[in-house]
Enzyme design. Structure first.
Site: not given
Ligand code: NAD
Length: 268
Positions: A120-121, A138, A146, A208-209, A233, A252
């Site tokens: 997700q980073n 992500h 653009c 990750t949460s 975690n 981690a």
């Protein structure tokens, strides 16, 4: 130098270390037996590289509320305001180096045990550590795009000096190639992640949460496929009491290298 601790604190510390060792052994055994291990990573894996997660105090996200500054509506309404945050984010991610947790995942891939990292980073640190099969759920902060003509540029093509970068074809203000809140996940990353999770027999869920949807669904897809869920975690999440099989508590940057060491020992 000696640090005084109360006997009960020392007892708690020893118990914590024993539980961690036991859970690392259980996780290593799962990985040794797995045929299709994948990893899902979140902001927590990069905290030890100096990039704050959404909870870190004193970090970027204390200054800029992510629900405002990382929302596509804000960018469309006021790109200049959002670029204030982006300049800091880009400077931070360019400066950051992979930490032992990123290297440990790259090592697992080299050992032929880890099929892919779904991250997700947006900081590019898995690739910098040597991971090859990385799915950027992500996007990536090192790319600029653009929204008008879809041209893409590297951030290195523009100075990160406070001058808002504009598209060389149509003069539109550029947006970093990251998925903002309110935007959809890139179709290829979504499809590939679902396929990987659907055929996995074990998943490492690191830092990750597990609250940002749809990434948070990936461990559930793996579980539906009877995959084992290994969670790493600092604290429990919504997954811990529901689908997690092994919870490894701690940073981690410490626990992942230990896990890889344990897997290596099992394979000898
Ligand atoms: P989050 O901030 O919601 O949660 C981070 C999790 O990591 C927490 O559960 C925390 O306990 C854990 N954690 C913190 N430090 C850790 C450590 N050293 N070792 C292990 N665990 C640790 O992050 P998220 O779940 O990834 O979701 C938020 C969104 O924020 C994601 O979409 C991501 O794209 C974005 N984000 C990315 C970065 C980055 O690229 N490095 C940084 C901040 C936010």
């Amino acid at each position: 130098m000696y640090c005084a601790v109360y006997p009960e604190q020392f007892g708690l510390y020893v118990r914590f270390a024993i539980v961690m060792e036991e859970n690392i052994k259980r996780a290593a055994e799962i990985i040794r037996k797995s045929k299709h291990l994948i990893a899902l990573t979140g902001a927590g894996i990069s905290v030890e590289s100096g990039i704050p997660d959404f909870r870190s105090s004193g970090g970027l996200w204390e200054k800029y509320d992510p629900m405002v500054y990382a929302h596509i509506d804000s960018f469309r309404r006021s790109p200049e305001m959002v670029w204030e945050m982006i300049f800091e984010m880009v400077a931070m991610t360019k400066q950051a180096k992979p930490n032992p947790a990123h290297h440990a995942l790259a090592e697992l891939e080299k050992m032929g045990l880890l099929k892919a990292v779904i991250t997700q980073n947006i900081d590019n640190l898995h690739q910098e550590a040597g991971s090859v099969n990385v799915i950027e759920y992500h996007g990536n902060a090192h790319v600029l795009e653009c929204l008008r003509c879809s041209a893409k540029y590297s951030v290195d093509e523009y100075p990160n000096d406070g001058t808002i970068p504009k598209c060389r074809s149509c003069n539109e203000i550029l947006k970093p190639g990251v998925v903002f809140f309110g935007e959809v996940i890139p179709g290829d990353a979504l499809m590939e992640s679902q396929m990987l999770a659907g055929s996995s027999d074990a998943i490492l869920v690191v830092g990750t949460s597990a609250v940002v949807y749809p990434a948070s669904n990936i461990p559930f897809i793996a579980k539906q496929n009877r995959g084992s869920v290994i969670e790493m975690n600092l604290e429990h999440t919504g997954l811990t009491g529901s689908i997690t099989d092994v919870f490894i508590e701690g940073s981690a940057g410490i626990t992942l290298p230990k896990l890889v060491e344990e897997v290596r020992a099992l394979l000898q």
